[in-house]
Scaffold this active site. Structure first.
Site, PDB file in Angstrom:
ATOM      1  N   HIS A  18       4.238  10.139  43.298  1.00  0.00           N
ATOM      2  CA  HIS A  18       3.258  10.847  42.472  1.00  0.00           C
ATOM      3  C   HIS A  18       3.947  11.675  41.387  1.00  0.00           C
ATOM      4  O   HIS A  18       3.462  11.774  40.272  1.00  0.00           O
ATOM      5  CB  HIS A  18       2.387  11.771  43.344  1.00  0.00           C
ATOM      6  CG  HIS A  18       1.477  11.010  44.265  1.00  0.00           C
ATOM      7  ND1 HIS A  18       0.119  10.964  44.101  1.00  0.00           N
ATOM      8  CD2 HIS A  18       1.753  10.242  45.346  1.00  0.00           C
ATOM      9  CE1 HIS A  18      -0.416  10.210  45.050  1.00  0.00           C
ATOM     10  NE2 HIS A  18       0.556   9.771  45.826  1.00  0.00           N
ATOM     11  N   ASP A 115      -3.193  15.046  39.349  1.00  0.00           N
ATOM     12  CA  ASP A 115      -3.092  13.887  40.226  1.00  0.00           C
ATOM     13  C   ASP A 115      -4.451  13.517  40.815  1.00  0.00           C
ATOM     14  O   ASP A 115      -5.284  14.383  41.109  1.00  0.00           O
ATOM     15  CB  ASP A 115      -2.112  14.194  41.359  1.00  0.00           C
ATOM     16  CG  ASP A 115      -1.798  12.970  42.181  1.00  0.00           C
ATOM     17  OD1 ASP A 115      -0.926  12.190  41.752  1.00  0.00           O
ATOM     18  OD2 ASP A 115      -2.438  12.765  43.239  1.00  0.00           O
ATOM     19  N   GLN A 337      17.295   4.246  40.980  1.00  0.00           N
ATOM     20  CA  GLN A 337      16.710   2.895  41.063  1.00  0.00           C
ATOM     21  C   GLN A 337      16.417   2.294  39.688  1.00  0.00           C
ATOM     22  O   GLN A 337      16.681   1.121  39.450  1.00  0.00           O
ATOM     23  CB  GLN A 337      15.435   2.930  41.906  1.00  0.00           C
ATOM     24  CG  GLN A 337      14.759   1.583  42.001  1.00  0.00           C
ATOM     25  CD  GLN A 337      13.634   1.579  43.010  1.00  0.00           C
ATOM     26  OE1 GLN A 337      13.868   1.806  44.192  1.00  0.00           O
ATOM     27  NE2 GLN A 337      12.434   1.306  42.569  1.00  0.00           N
ATOM     28  N   TRP A 355       3.857   1.634  43.502  1.00  0.00           N
ATOM     29  CA  TRP A 355       3.528   1.205  42.152  1.00  0.00           C
ATOM     30  C   TRP A 355       4.650   1.482  41.142  1.00  0.00           C
ATOM     31  O   TRP A 355       4.887   0.698  40.226  1.00  0.00           O
ATOM     32  CB  TRP A 355       2.208   1.823  41.695  1.00  0.00           C
ATOM     33  CG  TRP A 355       1.735   1.227  40.421  1.00  0.00           C
ATOM     34  CD1 TRP A 355       1.563   1.866  39.241  1.00  0.00           C
ATOM     35  CD2 TRP A 355       1.409  -0.158  40.190  1.00  0.00           C
ATOM     36  NE1 TRP A 355       1.138   0.972  38.273  1.00  0.00           N
ATOM     37  CE2 TRP A 355       1.043  -0.277  38.834  1.00  0.00           C
ATOM     38  CE3 TRP A 355       1.406  -1.312  40.988  1.00  0.00           C
ATOM     39  CZ2 TRP A 355       0.670  -1.486  38.257  1.00  0.00           C
ATOM     40  CZ3 TRP A 355       1.027  -2.521  40.414  1.00  0.00           C
ATOM     41  CH2 TRP A 355       0.669  -2.596  39.073  1.00  0.00           C
TER      42      TRP A 355
HETATM   43 BR1  BUP Z   1      14.089   5.490  47.871  1.00  0.00          BR
HETATM   44  C1  BUP Z   1      14.343   5.750  46.039  1.00  0.00           C
HETATM   45  N1  BUP Z   1      15.826   6.174  44.243  1.00  0.00           N
HETATM   46  O1  BUP Z   1      16.670   5.994  46.305  1.00  0.00           O
HETATM   47  P1  BUP Z   1       7.169   4.261  44.483  1.00  0.00           P
HETATM   48  C2  BUP Z   1      13.288   5.747  45.173  1.00  0.00           C
HETATM   49  N2  BUP Z   1      13.516   5.980  43.843  1.00  0.00           N
HETATM   50  O2  BUP Z   1      15.022   6.367  42.169  1.00  0.00           O
HETATM   51  P2  BUP Z   1       6.995   5.555  47.126  1.00  0.00           P
HETATM   52  C3  BUP Z   1      14.792   6.179  43.359  1.00  0.00           C
HETATM   53  O3  BUP Z   1      11.305   6.751  43.523  1.00  0.00           O
HETATM   54  P3  BUP Z   1       4.190   5.988  46.933  1.00  0.00           P
HETATM   55  C4  BUP Z   1      15.677   5.985  45.574  1.00  0.00           C
HETATM   56  O4  BUP Z   1      12.588   4.219  41.454  1.00  0.00           O
HETATM   57  C5  BUP Z   1      10.405   5.090  42.136  1.00  0.00           C
HETATM   58  O5  BUP Z   1      10.371   5.558  40.827  1.00  0.00           O
HETATM   59  C6  BUP Z   1      11.838   4.734  42.519  1.00  0.00           C
HETATM   60  O6  BUP Z   1       7.992   5.499  43.948  1.00  0.00           O
HETATM   61  C7  BUP Z   1      12.376   6.061  42.920  1.00  0.00           C
HETATM   62  O7  BUP Z   1       7.145   4.380  46.041  1.00  0.00           O
HETATM   63  C8  BUP Z   1      10.074   6.236  43.077  1.00  0.00           C
HETATM   64  O8  BUP Z   1       7.868   3.009  44.169  1.00  0.00           O
HETATM   65  C9  BUP Z   1       9.313   5.784  44.283  1.00  0.00           C
HETATM   66  O9  BUP Z   1       5.796   4.388  43.926  1.00  0.00           O
HETATM   67  O10 BUP Z   1       5.741   6.350  46.738  1.00  0.00           O
HETATM   68  O11 BUP Z   1       8.129   6.462  47.049  1.00  0.00           O
HETATM   69  O12 BUP Z   1       6.784   4.886  48.415  1.00  0.00           O
HETATM   70  O13 BUP Z   1       4.026   5.629  48.370  1.00  0.00           O
HETATM   71  O14 BUP Z   1       3.475   7.252  46.587  1.00  0.00           O
HETATM   72  O15 BUP Z   1       3.914   4.869  46.011  1.00  0.00           O
END
Ligand code: BUP
Length: 459
Positions: A18, A115, A337, A355
């Site tokens: 988020h 949010d 990432q 997402w």
């Molecule tokens: Br783990 C990890 N480095 O090591 P999502 C995640 N990320 O940059 P989530 C890193 O966190 P929800 C790490 O690139 C993305 O921008 C990744 O968000 C970054 O999944 C973010 O992909 C993670 O939406 O959240 O964390 O499960 O369940 O709320 O979607």
């Protein structure tokens, strides 16, 4: 401040999934000459969130930070054990304290972007202060179609096998619905039930998506096909892309990738809040060995990083970790990432389909093998499949969490090998990347949306 500069405050809720789009949105607003105030809630659930905010604020000293100290929550009054959902609830119950904070801002605010988890608690505040309010929806437009129609079917015989009630959209199978929405009294279901009918009271919904990825849902919204009465306009502001401030300097994974051949590495991560069972984690390890590919695997063992203390040997097993060193890099630490996915050596992504991860893969044209683990992730995986940016092995269910099912390494390895070898998938992912660049670039849809919003705020 310059004359006629729009002043916008941002209010994220909890979790990196988020927070990340909010901070990326903030950089876009700065780029479009807005004055930005970031409302930060204290304390944050994870350490990563507070570090991310610190890095952002030091990269953008022109941003005003407004600290929002929350009321304590009695967890027994909220029907959830998930610390992130409990934090949503804490912010919701503290929202009335925002009024004096927001009125203290100078120059006065033009808009508040908050949010989606906070709708019914924020709207009374913005209404009383006569500030425009916009929702940032941190998931797919397809998921928004479900969210916005929730009141229409929540009260009916709770979901048949497929949800066909959303006109203009491919039906959503019951098996893809976020499991907590199917539990009538869960905190998450209650929030959605309370908030979704309030959508007409908002001035707009910002979604981090773009035409080339979600043509079906966006077309349906723009043709007003899926629109419930009074639904505010939907702004497809994506892709919100990884930014410079996110880099935190630990470069071991990058150094390792530099030594690998183009497109040879599969990157594996299940996001910031998936705690996979240890049995399943070990099968993932075996699967990576079986895949015969090079791999970069980011392991997480606990939902909240502050509790994730055990080392790789304890979580995955010493013997397996030693074997894996020959073919890959396994880390148990936050990685950049966004930057890793941009590396020429990365040729595929095993993803839970949070997402932000989907958008990052699309931005860099990296094919996805979808393995949703919870929440909105199956609906996002449907988008991955429909857009052609990836494939989804549906028989794997919700990871290792449903019915104690553990997907075997043999099977995982086979699917990874297939995904990495599929030329058509690479072509499709490259096409989506081009679409993402078009939407993001000069004269693209993203720029158009921001110009429109800024004009609206300055009226
Ligand atoms: Br783990 C990890 N480095 O090591 P999502 C995640 N990320 O940059 P989530 C890193 O966190 P929800 C790490 O690139 C993305 O921008 C990744 O968000 C970054 O999944 C973010 O992909 C993670 O939406 O959240 O964390 O499960 O369940 O709320 O979607």
């Amino acid at each position: 401040s310059q004359p006629h500069q729009a002043h916008v405050a941002l209010l994220p809720s909890a979790g990196m999934g988020h927070l990340t789009p909010f901070l990326r949105l903030a950089t876009k607003l700065i780029h479009h000459h807005c004055l930005v105030t970031l409302i930060t809630t204290h304390p944050t659930v994870s350490l990563t969130e507070s570090q991310f905010i610190t890095r952002f604020l030091s990269a953008f000293p022109q941003v005003t930070q407004l600290q929002f100290h929350l009321l304590p929550l009695d967890p027994s009054t909220a029907n959830s054990t998930d610390p992130f959902f409990l934090h949503f609830e804490t912010i919701r119950r503290s929202a009335h304290l925002l009024s004096p904070l927001l009125t203290s801002l100078s120059p006065p605010l033009h808009a508040l972007i908050y949010d989606v988890s906070l709708i019914s608690s924020v709207i009374p505040v913005t209404e009383s202060l006569h500030i425009s309010n916009y929702i940032l929806f941190p998931s797919s437009a397809r998921m928004f179609s479900l969210f916005s129609h929730f009141p229409n079917f929540a009260s009916k015989a709770i979901f048949g096998d497929v949800l066909e009630v959303i006109p203009g959209l491919k039906p959503i199978p019951r098996s893809s619905i976020p499991p907590l929405l199917l539990i009538p009294d869960s905190l998450f279901a209650n929030i959605v039930k309370e908030d979704s009918p309030k959508l007409p009271k908002s001035n707009g919904v910002l979604i981090n998506t773009f035409e080339g990825l979600e043509s079906e849902a966006l077309e349906a919204f723009s043709n007003r096909k899926v629109v419930i009465e009074g639904l505010p306009p939907v702004f497809a502001i994506g892709p919100l892309v990884p930014c410079e401030f996110e880099k935190e300097g630990w470069d071991e994974p990058l150094k390792w990738l530099n030594e690998q051949e183009d497109g040879s590495v599969v990157y594996v991560s299940f996001g910031s809040r998936t705690a996979m069972s240890r049995d399943q984690l070990r099968e993932v390890g075996h699967g990576l060995l079986k895949s015969e590919c090079r791999f970069l695997w980011v392991v997480k063992d606990k939902q909240v990083d502050k509790e994730d203390e055990e080392g790789l040997d304890e979580v995955v097993g010493h013997e397996l970790i030693e074997k894996m060193k020959e073919r890959g890099l396994v880390v148990k630490k936050w990685v950049d990432q966004g930057e890793l996915l941009s590396h020429r050596a990365v040729g595929g992504f095993v993803s839970h389909c949070g997402w932000n991860s989907v958008l990052e893969a699309a931005w860099h044209g990296v094919p996805i093998l979808a393995w949703p683990q919870g929440g909105d992730q199956k609906i996002n995986a449907e988008v991955v499949e429909m857009s052609g940016v990836g494939v989804w092995e549906k028989s794997w269910g919700w990871g290792g969490k449903d019915d104690q099912m553990v997907v075997k390494g043999e099977e995982i390895g086979k699917r990874i090998r297939e995904m990495m070898g599929k030329k058509l998938l690479r072509v499709q992912a490259a096409h989506i990347r081009e679409e993402a660049r078009k939407a993001f670039g000069v004269g693209g849809n993203c720029e158009r949306m921001f110009k429109q919003l800024v004009e609206e705020w300055k009226l």
